[in-house]
Design an enzyme around this catalytic site. Structure first.
Site, PDB file in Angstrom:
ATOM      1  NE  ARG A 258      -0.980  -0.865   4.824  1.00 38.50           N
ATOM      2  CZ  ARG A 258      -0.247  -2.099   5.835  1.00 38.50           C
ATOM      3  NH1 ARG A 258      -0.530  -3.030   4.839  1.00 38.50           N
ATOM      4  NH2 ARG A 258      -0.148  -1.842   6.475  1.00 38.50           N
TER       5      ARG A 258
ATOM      6  CD  GLU B  20      -3.836  -4.193   3.313  1.00 34.07           C
ATOM      7  OE1 GLU B  20      -4.656  -5.207   3.020  1.00 34.07           O
ATOM      8  OE2 GLU B  20      -2.404  -2.974   3.029  1.00 34.07           O
TER       9      GLU B  20
HETATM   10  O1  F6P Z   1      -4.513  -8.182   0.784  1.00 35.70           O
HETATM   11  C1  F6P Z   1      -3.549  -8.214   1.053  1.00 35.70           C
HETATM   12  C2  F6P Z   1      -2.187  -7.348   0.233  1.00 35.70           C
HETATM   13  O2  F6P Z   1      -1.222  -7.876   0.528  1.00 35.70           O
HETATM   14  C3  F6P Z   1      -1.797  -6.388  -0.256  1.00 35.70           C
HETATM   15  O3  F6P Z   1      -1.031  -5.655   0.945  1.00 35.70           O
HETATM   16  C4  F6P Z   1      -1.827  -6.176  -1.245  1.00 35.70           C
HETATM   17  O4  F6P Z   1      -1.308  -4.655  -1.704  1.00 35.70           O
HETATM   18  C5  F6P Z   1      -2.364  -6.883  -2.724  1.00 35.70           C
HETATM   19  O5  F6P Z   1      -2.490  -7.922  -0.778  1.00 35.70           O
HETATM   20  C6  F6P Z   1      -1.623  -7.246  -3.521  1.00 35.70           C
HETATM   21  O6  F6P Z   1      -0.528  -8.209  -2.803  1.00 35.70           O
HETATM   22  P1  F6P Z   1       0.390  -8.550  -4.236  1.00 35.70           P
HETATM   23  O7  F6P Z   1       1.424  -6.884  -4.695  1.00 35.70           O
HETATM   24  O8  F6P Z   1       1.397  -9.486  -3.557  1.00 35.70           O
HETATM   25  O9  F6P Z   1       0.153  -9.487  -5.692  1.00 35.70           O
END
Ligand code: F6P
Length: 491
Positions: free
Chosen positions: A260, A345
């Protein structure tokens, strides 16, 4: 710290019935004393029930919570994400040439600059056509496939900065619902489209499923040349190469960048391609300007600190459970969704850093919609509902549509009038209207104002919110940088 907390609770109780408007009646300097500006960004919290005494207690609370020390620990790369043993260095993604950031003996800003240079070469190549599609012609569209932190930042910023977009148009697909990718690809030509698969972990089911659908769509048109239309943003290079993406098309980043907080680096690649590297550099400079303010400004001029203290006052001492983000800026339509992830979050936590149950309320519920649309919907509750919702208005002095200045003037008038109406209500009317037409007023708001929504200003706004989240989390003693609640949801 408990003494200051108790004192603030007593203060909140004592002033709960005091009309905010009386603070203006008693002090002609209220606006200048209860607002602060930095590099063109104004944060005005004069329309809240905070007085000089409260503000100094809130500042004392931040001192007692060692906010400045915690801030310095973050900026200098200490592993403040204690549950995952990681540094938290999104601020190093907008590197200040005068501030090296040493992690395990190495200045990470060197690698950040190299990574930015790679992104810039790629974006410039796509924009000038030297990195061409399989048929040798230039790309016209880029589709970013990602979710959460790998989607919300660039999607929000691309909409916010749409006047700066061209010649390549960005599109965003996040939801596992096949309707999202089907509707997005329906308007696109695979022979003109670059697909970026953005996933920090490269394990997220939504992203990998949508990626498979996009690859099949590319293959159908391009056959084995489909690889020329693919790139990835990820921290998991072994997984991207197993997926068949050439390493020179993979833009990696370190585990000290949380999803995030990641749009300042490779996760912002689609944004950089859309607005161009120069505008992207301005976006980083805007964030850097607020980093500097957060690091160096005195408490009374420190925008993120003041913004956070107002948030703490409303959440922990006045007992208001939500905050409404109300951009009077249609292009900031995705800002509330972006801030829901950033804030909720990060600070939706029930455990302190040392594993104890928190003693107070933590992150509030964040929601919102652009004005003036919201005025014709949920503002009824803002003005006359039984809950008080602190509002955060965002407004530009100037639009990007000089030919429609009269519309922008009406927009501004609405924004300022709403904050005044929330505060004043019908308190000053004589005789008082009948109960159903009466507005009690005394509903607080913060107004954030800027000249025009440019890349620099957007960078300032996002960094302001990031650091507000940080300060609030620091006062509550929680770890704002893990997200085990969402991990459970993934399972
Ligand atoms: O849903 C949780 C999360 O880990 C978020 O914090 C993150 O931004 C998103 O999933 C996407 O994760 P990734 O970039 O590993 O696909």
């Amino acid at each position: 710290m408990q003494d200051i907390w108790n004192d603030l609770q007593a203060k909140a109780e004592a002033v709960s019935a005091r009309p905010i408007i009386s603070l203006f009646d008693d002090n002609a300097q209220r606006f200048s004393q209860f607002s602060a500006a930095h590099d063109g960004l104004l944060v005005d919290f004069s329309k809240t029930n905070i007085d000089a005494d409260t503000l100094s207690s809130l500042q004392a609370l931040a001192v007692a919570a060692r906010v400045a020390e915690q801030r310095d620990a973050m900026f200098s790369g200490e592993a403040i994400n204690v549950t995952e043993g990681r540094s938290v260095l999104h601020t190093a993604l907008r590197p200040d040439p005068d501030r090296p950031v040493m992690v395990e003996g190495e200045d990470v800003t060197v690698e950040v600059r190299n990574s930015l240079a790679r992104m810039e070469d790629f974006a410039n190549g796509l924009r000038d056509g030297s990195i061409a599609a399989a048929d040798g012609e230039a790309f016209t569209d880029v589709v970013n496939i990602g979710i959460g932190g790998s989607d919300l930042g660039p999607a929000m910023a691309s909409l916010a900065l749409s006047p700066f977009i061209g010649p390549i148009k960005p599109h965003f697909v996040s939801n596992i619902d096949g309707a999202h990718i089907a509707d997005t690809l329906a308007d696109l030509d695979p022979s003109r489209t670059l697909v970026i698969i953005a996933s920090k972990t490269f394990t997220t089911i939504e992203t990998l499923t949508n990626a498979d659908t996009a690859v099949a769509w590319l293959k159908e048109e391009l056959g084995e040349a489909f690889g020329q239309h693919l790139a990835a943003v990820s921290s998991a290079e072994e997984k991207t190469s197993a997926y068949g993406i050439a390493n020179d098309r993979v833009f990696g980043f370190e585990d000290w960048v949380g999803g995030r907080y990641s749009m300042w680096g490779p996760v912002g690649l689609s944004l950089m391609i859309a607005i161009g590297p120069d505008n992207f550099a301005d976006f980083l400079s805007g964030a850097q300007s607020i980093d500097k303010n957060f690091l160096e400004a005195a408490p009374e001029a420190n925008l993120p600190l003041l913004f956070a203290l107002v948030g703490l006052w409303h959440n922990n001492f006045c007992g208001y459970e939500t905050r409404a983000v109300l951009p009077y800026d249609q292009r900031l339509a995705l800002l509330p969704a972006y801030l829901q992830q950033l804030d909720m979050e990060s600070n939706g936590k029930h455990t302190t850093k040392d594993g104890k149950a928190v003693a107070s309320m933590t992150g509030p519920i964040v929601w919102g919609e652009p004005g003036t649309n919201g005025q014709h919907a949920f503002y009824q509750l803002l003005h006359q509902g039984t809950r008080i919702v602190p509002a955060e208005f965002l407004i530009a002095a100037e639009s990007h549509e000089p030919g429609l200045k009269h519309q922008h003037d009406i927009l501004k008038a609405n924004c300022l009038a709403q904050s005044e109406a929330l505060m004043v209500g019908t308190q000053k009317e004589n005789p008082q209207p009948s109960p159903e037409r009466r507005f009690d007023g005394n509903r607080p708001s913060v107004t954030i104002a800027y000249q025009q929504l440019t890349p620099f200003v957007l960078g300032q706004l996002v960094a302001l919110y990031e650091h507000r989240v940080f300060v609030e989390g620091a006062v509550w003693g929680i770890n704002s940088f893990d997200h085990f609640g969402v991990e459970l949801g993934k399972k």
